[in-house]
Design an enzyme around this catalytic site. Sequence first.
Site, PDB file in Angstrom:
ATOM      1  N   GLU A 128       0.864  -1.321   0.036  1.00 42.24           N
ATOM      2  CA  GLU A 128       0.017  -0.013   0.079  1.00 42.24           C
ATOM      3  C   GLU A 128       0.826   1.235   0.054  1.00 42.24           C
ATOM      4  O   GLU A 128       0.539   2.349  -0.439  1.00 42.24           O
ATOM      5  CB  GLU A 128      -0.916   0.012   1.327  1.00 42.24           C
ATOM      6  CG  GLU A 128      -2.047  -1.120   1.132  1.00 42.24           C
ATOM      7  CD  GLU A 128      -2.940  -0.667   0.232  1.00 42.24           C
ATOM      8  OE1 GLU A 128      -2.605  -0.901  -1.255  1.00 42.24           O
ATOM      9  OE2 GLU A 128      -4.166  -0.416   0.464  1.00 42.24           O
ATOM     10  N   THR A 181      -4.718   7.651  -5.675  1.00 42.03           N
ATOM     11  CA  THR A 181      -5.160   7.864  -4.241  1.00 42.03           C
ATOM     12  C   THR A 181      -4.129   8.889  -3.633  1.00 42.03           C
ATOM     13  O   THR A 181      -4.723   9.626  -2.744  1.00 42.03           O
ATOM     14  CB  THR A 181      -4.866   6.375  -3.580  1.00 42.03           C
ATOM     15  OG1 THR A 181      -5.690   5.505  -4.001  1.00 42.03           O
ATOM     16  CG2 THR A 181      -4.895   6.489  -1.928  1.00 42.03           C
TER      17      THR A 181
HETATM   18  N1  HSE Z   1      -8.284   5.167   3.584  1.00 39.30           N
HETATM   19  C1  HSE Z   1      -7.594   5.454   2.064  1.00 39.30           C
HETATM   20  C2  HSE Z   1      -7.928   6.843   1.515  1.00 39.30           C
HETATM   21  C3  HSE Z   1      -8.100   4.558   1.086  1.00 39.30           C
HETATM   22  O1  HSE Z   1      -9.178   7.086   1.462  1.00 39.30           O
HETATM   23  O2  HSE Z   1      -7.079   7.531   1.065  1.00 39.30           O
HETATM   24  C4  HSE Z   1      -7.262   4.325  -0.322  1.00 39.30           C
HETATM   25  O3  HSE Z   1      -7.640   3.124  -0.806  1.00 39.30           O
END
Ligand code: HSE
Length: 309
Positions: A128, A181
């Site tokens: 991640e 992201t």
């Molecule tokens: N919690 C993270 C975000 C998840 O919302 O940036 C990304 O997959």
Amino acid sequence: MNEVRIFAPASIANISCGFDVLGMCLDNVGDEMVIRKSNKKGIQITKIIGQKLPLETSKNVAGVAGLALLDDLGETHGFEIEIYKKIKAGSGIGSSAASSAGAVAGINFLLGNPYTNKELIRFAMEGERLASGTAHADNVAPVLLGGFTLVRDCSTLDIIKLNTPLEIAASVIHPQIEVKTSDARALLKQKVPLKKAITQWGNLGALVSGLYEEDYELISRSLEDVIVEPIRSILIPEFDALKKGCKEAGALGSGISGSGPSVFALSKGIFTAHKVADTMKTIYQKTGIEFDTHVSTLNYEGIKILEYK
Ligand code: HSE
């Protein structure tokens, strides 16, 4: 055992009020991966079908997560990984989490399970980190533990598997637009006004309580995000129409799936979840933007071993 084939499921992170802490695992949406022992030390990504993603180990989330596990173990074995992608990269339903978690779960299995699935979370988080610049666990935790999960603290792996009401079902629409992201995170403000924080933690506490009490009305009232969604939703065409349509079709609530662009809705029962997905389709058919939809019950176990030899 030399080879294992696994199902690495998709997941929905945040679930409206739980930015970076809540997640849930989907059942019939996910990738397959084949992991086999090799004589060559380290990790080789030998095949990726379904998506254009890097084969180079250090640039692939499965490679990086797998290496993090091998480094920790001081393991001298090598592994080959084949990835059959069904989850589109950048969709917001945990594509990188599925590959990262799948790699570590498969390797762990072939090594005789030296780690618990909870312990594997920290290695999967390295995937991640590569994908988004932040080692968040809100997708990898539900993929490895199943059901709904809450990350109280990532650094100490204080992660709780929550109760998952049996009738909860999810509908997801994935508009084929790109939202990275890292970009969606960069948009967010670093400070939250106290009034909004109070609303948010009221909702988060109530949502967790609603999951345990299996109180669908309380779950519905708590599916609200006053901090992140108002900022990120501008990136998603027809977001307000989707939210309104989902509610009218009977959903308990809806929101951005992870960092988007997918939008999810939760419903009581698979029948309503299909109705909600139909409404999502109708709204998006008018936009001219290509999209996919998924309807899924929740996956209580997370990652699944399909076969081994
Ligand atoms: N919690 C993270 C975000 C998840 O919302 O940036 C990304 O997959």
